[in-house]
Design a protein around this motif. Structure first.
Motif, PDB file in Angstrom:
ATOM      1  N   GLY A  20       0.821  -1.213   0.000  1.00 13.00           N
ATOM      2  CA  GLY A  20       0.000   0.000   0.000  1.00 13.00           C
ATOM      3  C   GLY A  20       0.852   1.259   0.000  1.00 13.00           C
ATOM      4  N   ILE A  21       1.949   1.249   0.751  1.00 17.40           N
ATOM      5  CA  ILE A  21       2.843   2.402   0.797  1.00 17.40           C
ATOM      6  C   ILE A  21       3.547   2.581  -0.546  1.00 17.40           C
ATOM      7  CG2 ILE A  21       4.959   3.304   1.837  1.00 17.40           C
ATOM      8  CD1 ILE A  21       4.011   2.048   4.494  1.00 17.40           C
ATOM      9  N   ALA A  22       4.034   1.480  -1.115  1.00 14.38           N
ATOM     10  CA  ALA A  22       4.701   1.560  -2.423  1.00 14.38           C
ATOM     11  C   ALA A  22       3.745   2.116  -3.472  1.00 14.38           C
ATOM     12  CB  ALA A  22       5.202   0.183  -2.839  1.00 14.38           C
ATOM     13  N   GLU A 207     -15.008   1.520  11.090  1.00 16.41           N
ATOM     14  CA  GLU A 207     -14.249   1.175   9.886  1.00 16.41           C
ATOM     15  C   GLU A 207     -12.918   0.542  10.281  1.00 16.41           C
ATOM     16  OE1 GLU A 207     -15.415   1.391   6.900  1.00 16.41           O
ATOM     17  OE2 GLU A 207     -17.235   2.512   7.379  1.00 16.41           O
ATOM     18  N   VAL A 208     -12.350  -0.216   9.359  1.00 19.18           N
ATOM     19  CA  VAL A 208     -11.029  -0.806   9.570  1.00 19.18           C
ATOM     20  C   VAL A 208     -10.085  -0.170   8.556  1.00 19.18           C
ATOM     21  CG1 VAL A 208      -9.671  -2.936   9.620  1.00 19.18           C
ATOM     22  CG2 VAL A 208     -12.064  -2.966  10.385  1.00 19.18           C
ATOM     23  N   THR A 209      -8.984   0.359   9.031  1.00 23.25           N
ATOM     24  CA  THR A 209      -8.042   1.103   8.197  1.00 23.25           C
ATOM     25  C   THR A 209      -7.527   0.253   7.041  1.00 23.25           C
ATOM     26  OG1 THR A 209      -7.371   2.438  10.075  1.00 23.25           O
ATOM     27  CG2 THR A 209      -5.857   2.368   8.219  1.00 23.25           C
ATOM     28  N   THR A 210      -7.416   0.863   5.868  1.00 25.12           N
ATOM     29  CA  THR A 210      -6.904   0.162   4.692  1.00 25.12           C
ATOM     30  C   THR A 210      -5.411   0.412   4.529  1.00 25.12           C
ATOM     31  OG1 THR A 210      -7.255   1.999   3.142  1.00 25.12           O
ATOM     32  CG2 THR A 210      -9.136   0.516   3.559  1.00 25.12           C
ATOM     33  N   VAL A 211      -4.761  -0.452   3.762  1.00 22.06           N
ATOM     34  CA  VAL A 211      -3.329  -0.266   3.500  1.00 22.06           C
ATOM     35  C   VAL A 211      -3.091   1.011   2.695  1.00 22.06           C
ATOM     36  CG1 VAL A 211      -2.821  -2.731   3.650  1.00 22.06           C
ATOM     37  CG2 VAL A 211      -3.367  -1.735   1.420  1.00 22.06           C
ATOM     38  N   ASP A 212      -4.042   1.397   1.886  1.00 21.02           N
ATOM     39  CA  ASP A 212      -3.892   2.623   1.105  1.00 21.02           C
ATOM     40  C   ASP A 212      -3.963   3.862   1.997  1.00 21.02           C
ATOM     41  OD1 ASP A 212      -3.541   1.404  -1.425  1.00 21.02           O
ATOM     42  OD2 ASP A 212      -5.689   1.034  -1.546  1.00 21.02           O
ATOM     43  N   GLU A 213      -4.756   3.798   3.064  1.00 18.76           N
ATOM     44  CA  GLU A 213      -4.807   4.915   4.008  1.00 18.76           C
ATOM     45  C   GLU A 213      -3.471   5.069   4.737  1.00 18.76           C
ATOM     46  OE1 GLU A 213      -9.566   5.090   5.100  1.00 18.76           O
ATOM     47  OE2 GLU A 213      -8.290   3.625   6.127  1.00 18.76           O
ATOM     48  N   ILE A 214      -2.853   3.947   5.094  1.00 18.99           N
ATOM     49  CA  ILE A 214      -1.522   4.014   5.702  1.00 18.99           C
ATOM     50  C   ILE A 214      -0.530   4.549   4.673  1.00 18.99           C
ATOM     51  CG2 ILE A 214       0.334   2.727   6.801  1.00 18.99           C
ATOM     52  CD1 ILE A 214      -2.168   3.000   8.524  1.00 18.99           C
ATOM     53  N   GLY A 215      -0.692   4.142   3.416  1.00 24.58           N
ATOM     54  CA  GLY A 215       0.168   4.641   2.350  1.00 24.58           C
ATOM     55  C   GLY A 215       0.102   6.151   2.217  1.00 24.58           C
ATOM     56  N   THR A 216      -1.099   6.700   2.314  1.00 26.73           N
ATOM     57  CA  THR A 216      -1.272   8.147   2.228  1.00 26.73           C
ATOM     58  C   THR A 216      -0.555   8.855   3.370  1.00 26.73           C
ATOM     59  OG1 THR A 216      -3.407   7.924   1.110  1.00 26.73           O
ATOM     60  CG2 THR A 216      -2.978  10.011   2.209  1.00 26.73           C
ATOM     61  N   LEU A 217      -0.615   8.282   4.567  1.00 26.11           N
ATOM     62  CA  LEU A 217       0.095   8.872   5.703  1.00 26.11           C
ATOM     63  C   LEU A 217       1.604   8.854   5.468  1.00 26.11           C
ATOM     64  CD1 LEU A 217      -1.827   7.372   8.764  1.00 26.11           C
ATOM     65  CD2 LEU A 217      -1.903   9.726   7.929  1.00 26.11           C
ATOM     66  N   ALA A 218       2.097   7.740   4.916  1.00 28.62           N
ATOM     67  CA  ALA A 218       3.529   7.642   4.642  1.00 28.62           C
ATOM     68  C   ALA A 218       3.962   8.701   3.634  1.00 28.62           C
ATOM     69  CB  ALA A 218       3.870   6.247   4.132  1.00 28.62           C
ATOM     70  N   VAL A 219       3.164   8.894   2.594  1.00 28.27           N
ATOM     71  CA  VAL A 219       3.488   9.916   1.591  1.00 28.27           C
ATOM     72  C   VAL A 219       3.540  11.294   2.242  1.00 28.27           C
ATOM     73  CG1 VAL A 219       2.630  11.133  -0.452  1.00 28.27           C
ATOM     74  CG2 VAL A 219       2.633   8.631  -0.398  1.00 28.27           C
ATOM     75  N   PHE A 220       2.581  11.589   3.101  1.00 28.12           N
ATOM     76  CA  PHE A 220       2.572  12.871   3.809  1.00 28.12           C
ATOM     77  C   PHE A 220       3.863  13.077   4.584  1.00 28.12           C
ATOM     78  CE2 PHE A 220       1.710  15.149   7.817  1.00 28.12           C
ATOM     79  CZ  PHE A 220       1.399  16.399   7.305  1.00 28.12           C
ATOM     80  N   LEU A 221       4.294  12.056   5.319  1.00 29.65           N
ATOM     81  CA  LEU A 221       5.501  12.180   6.141  1.00 29.65           C
ATOM     82  C   LEU A 221       6.771  12.259   5.294  1.00 29.65           C
ATOM     83  CD1 LEU A 221       4.615   9.630   8.973  1.00 29.65           C
ATOM     84  CD2 LEU A 221       4.625  12.129   9.136  1.00 29.65           C
TER      85      LEU A 221
END
Length: 255
Positions: A20-22, A207-221
């Protein structure tokens, strides 16, 4: 949140949160090198436009060499995401030395080595951002997760220290602390209506967090949008750990 022209390494990128992060980094314009010890996720990763490299992060010398090689191939390294990790849940009094060693090597030592190797490259360039995947277990945990929780808490503590070690060199270091996330395994489990309802009961919004939502956080950081954050822990648990007895409820319902 634009990563155009930047090169990011993501470990454990063949599946789950790493994939998801990639995917999110590629969507933001970054060139991505994905490390994974298994070749099973190679095709899925390469479908995003990322480059796959087979790397076992427990081989610390090999891991460090792979980071150097990826940097040399691309001519730059702007982001490092230490995502590779393992979960071992076992009754505390039954935990073996081998299980302890696996947790320490995969979850803690590899992150330390990944940050050091990437940090040296980034410090020489005077810029960069590192994101470490910790866990909500660093803050609130369950019996059976003593070893796992300890390694994830160590990641959070190392991240805070590294912010001051690397910050003066132009390198930011932050951590994401996810709770349950919809990886392939969790998605499969949620096909059972009982488990689906249980998992959703642990979050404030159901809701249960998706891997894409974690990916978006990583991009922000990783991006300039996150410039104010250094040494921070972003708790991505949909308020799970904010409820005093949420884990007691979990234990009673989930054995």
């Amino acid at each position: 949140m634009n990563l155009s022209g930047r090169h990011v390494i993501v470990t454990g990128a063949g599946a789950g949160i790493g994939l998801g992060i990639a995917r999110a980094c590629r969507a933001a314009g970054a060139e991505v090198t994905g490390f994974d010890r298994s070749t099973e996720g190679c095709n899925r990763l390469e479908e995003t436009g990322a480059r796959f490299v087979q790397v076992d992060v427990t081989d610390l010398d090999g891991f460090e060499a792979a980071i150097s090689e990826a940097h040399a191939r691309m001519g730059r390294l702007d982001g490092m995401v230490n995502n590779a990790g393992v979960t071992i849940k076992v009754p505390f009094l039954e935990m073996t030395r081998d299980q302890m060693e696996t947790l320490w090597t995969v979850n803690q030592r590899s992150v330390l080595v990944g940050c050091q190797a990437a940090g040296r490259i980034m410090a020489a360039a005077g810029r960069g951002a590192i994101v470490n995947l910790s866990s909500v277990h660093a803050r609130a945990t369950n019996p059976g997760h003593e070893g796992y929780a300890g390694t994830k808490a160590a990641i959070a503590a190392m991240t805070r220290a590294m912010a001051w070690s690397l910050g003066p060199e132009g390198v930011r270091v932050n951590a994401i602390c996810p709770a349950m996330t919809r990886t392939e395994i969790v998605d499969e489990a949620m096909k059972d209506p009982t488990k689906d309802a249980l998992f959703r009961s642990w979050t404030a919004d159901g809701e249960v967090t998706t891997v894409d939502e974690i990916g978006t956080l990583a991009v922000f950081l990783l991006s300039d949008a996150g410039a104010a954050l250094n040494g921070s822990e972003v708790v991505a648990d949909r308020a799970m750990s904010a409820l005093l007895d949420v884990f007691d409820v979990k234990g009673k319902k989930d054995g």
